[in-house]
Motif scaffolding. Structure first.
Motif, mmCIF file in Angstrom:
data_model
loop_
_atom_site.group_PDB
_atom_site.id
_atom_site.type_symbol
_atom_site.label_atom_id
_atom_site.label_comp_id
_atom_site.label_asym_id
_atom_site.label_seq_id
_atom_site.Cartn_x
_atom_site.Cartn_y
_atom_site.Cartn_z
ATOM 1 N N ALA A 112 39.524 -100.926 -133.286
ATOM 2 C CA ALA A 112 40.794 -100.921 -134.357
ATOM 3 C C ALA A 112 41.496 -99.524 -134.234
ATOM 4 O O ALA A 112 42.496 -99.414 -134.374
ATOM 5 C CB ALA A 112 39.629 -101.101 -135.856
ATOM 6 N N TYR A 113 40.189 -98.513 -133.856
ATOM 7 C CA TYR A 113 40.269 -97.668 -133.156
ATOM 8 C C TYR A 113 42.103 -97.346 -132.281
ATOM 9 O O TYR A 113 42.951 -96.743 -132.262
ATOM 10 C CB TYR A 113 40.513 -96.430 -132.853
ATOM 11 N N CYS A 144 49.393 -98.533 -131.162
ATOM 12 C CA CYS A 144 50.586 -99.392 -131.471
ATOM 13 C C CYS A 144 51.263 -98.290 -132.706
ATOM 14 O O CYS A 144 52.876 -98.276 -132.268
ATOM 15 C CB CYS A 144 50.133 -99.893 -133.412
ATOM 16 N N ALA A 145 51.110 -97.253 -132.756
ATOM 17 C CA ALA A 145 51.793 -95.923 -133.199
ATOM 18 C C ALA A 145 52.296 -95.323 -131.563
ATOM 19 O O ALA A 145 53.835 -94.707 -131.974
ATOM 20 C CB ALA A 145 50.485 -94.862 -133.537
ATOM 21 N N THR A 186 43.674 -100.109 -131.155
ATOM 22 C CA THR A 186 44.864 -100.655 -131.053
ATOM 23 C C THR A 186 45.685 -100.059 -131.918
ATOM 24 O O THR A 186 47.506 -100.096 -132.100
ATOM 25 C CB THR A 186 44.396 -102.049 -132.086
ATOM 26 N N ASP A 187 45.477 -99.327 -133.115
ATOM 27 C CA ASP A 187 46.404 -98.412 -134.389
ATOM 28 C C ASP A 187 46.650 -97.369 -133.547
ATOM 29 O O ASP A 187 48.294 -96.851 -133.186
ATOM 30 C CB ASP A 187 45.294 -97.518 -135.747
#
Ligand SMILES: *Cc1c(COP(=O)(O)O)cnc(C)c1O
Length: 357
Positions: free
Chosen positions: A275-276, A282-283, A278-279
């Motif tokens: 999750a880290y 994406c950023a 991926t975020d």
């Protein structure tokens, strides 16, 4: 190639494993290994005394290991097949269940590369079914296909998973053929269809100790299915290499099954780190497919897939790049420790900055 190689293998395109380079120390995010050590019971199981016993053959029935797996999943040992890595089980399954004259095989066009290699190796007619636009496997495409079906769930290298309901539709509509579900990555957030094997004698679920159980180097895989399917696999094993699991790996696997909680806790950490990452990506403007595996599949408009792979390698980080036209702008990145993920994100940020100039 020598002039002695059998004609039917001369054009065979062998599988290309991910790099295992020894020239320097890399952050290795290219072959979906676990960043965590095997559990304490595994480390204790490989004692000096056990090493001395290597002079003896291993147990060809693999009773201890099969018993432990059976207990863990609530099955009988007759429902469990174990082998030298799940690749070995896939190999045996193609041999056993995909006879070219009878039915052939169907699998997703973009999936684990070995399926195509085994089909070629055994001269099995392969129907490679394209993924949907969003890279998901469309269950409807596999209903009543009249062939053996092989699906990795979650799929690789996309990480996208099907639900148990979708798998059941596929299995129920193909009762005259084996449906093999490769669950190499299911512990990282997918839904297992193991329970369906009680209802459908044509379903074979294949698992591995290589990813969620931190034992890639031990080479251990297992399959769960009806006792008839398992007996077929045993027949192939006894016709090729009855001692195909060594004594130490068998002990390691049996010990690992006793500490399931340790491994499942590690899987939850991998999910958090996923999750880290991926975020963070994406950023930075990346497109990241929704993954239920211990890797993500990502691309960016700012840098090509191969360029990013090479830039990362130059800086000591290995990821997996595929040259297949449809996915060449992507990289498959294994989820490691939080520290590794932070270094990766900083490095990608630096590469993108340099690229702008
Ligand atoms: C890694 C992987 C395997 C192979 O696992 P081994 O048990 O190490 O042979 C099988 N299927 C898929 C989809 C994989 O990604």
């Amino acid at each position: 190639m020598s002039r002695f190689l059998a004609d039917r293998f001369q054009s065979l395109d062998a599988y290309t494993p991910g790099e295992q380079p020894t020239d320097m120390k890399y952050i290795k995010l290219n072959t979906n290994e676990s960043p965590f050590s095997p559990s304490p019971a595994v480390l204790r199981a490989i004692s000096e005394e056990r090493v001395r016993e290597l002079r003896l053959y291993s147990d060809p029935t693999c009773t201890l290991l099969r018993q432990r797996i059976a207990e863990q999943f609530g099955f009988e040992k007759e429902n469990i097949f174990v082998s030298n890595g799940s690749d070995d089980i896939l190999n045996f399954s193609f041999m056993a269940f995909c006879d070219g004259n009878r039915c052939g095989v169907a699998f997703p066009e973009i999936s684990y590369g070995f399926y195509k290699v085994y089909a070629e190796l055994y001269g099995v007619d392969a129907k490679m079914i394209p993924l949907a636009e969003d890279f998901s496997v469309r269950a409807e495409d596999y209903l009543d296909v009249g062939r053996t079906v092989v699906i990795a769930n979650p799929n690789a290298p996309t990480g996208i998973a099907l639900s148990v309901e979708e798998i059941e539709r596929i299995v129920a509509s193909n009762t005259d053929h084996v449906v093999l579900i490769d669950e190499a990555y299911v512990d990282f957030g997918g839904e297992s269809c193991v329970e369906l094997t009680r209802k459908y004698p044509n379903l074979l679920v294949v698992r591995t100790f290589s990813k969620s159980y931190s034992l890639a180097g031990a080479r251990l895989g297992f399959a769960i299915g009806s006792s008839e399917l398992i007996a077929d696999l045993e027949k192939i094993k006894y016709s090729t290499n009855p001692y195909n699991i060594n004594r130490l790996s068998m002990l390691a696997g049996a010990a690992a099954m006793e500490e399931n909680d340790y491994y499942m806790a590690n899987c939850r950490v991998i999910e958090q780190n996923r999750a880290y990452l991926t975020d963070a990506l994406c950023a930075l403007g990346f497109e990241v497919l929704p993954s239920k595996a211990n890797f993500i599949f990502a691309r960016s408009d700012k840098i090509g897939g191969e360029a990013l792979y090479l830039e990362l390698k130059r800086r000591g980080i290995l990821v997996r790049h595929f040259t297949n036209e449809k996915i060449k702008e992507y990289n498959r990145i294994t989820i490691g420790t939080m520290e590794e993920m932070q270094i990766l994100v900083q490095t990608i940020e630096a590469i993108l900055k340099e690229n702008e100039r």
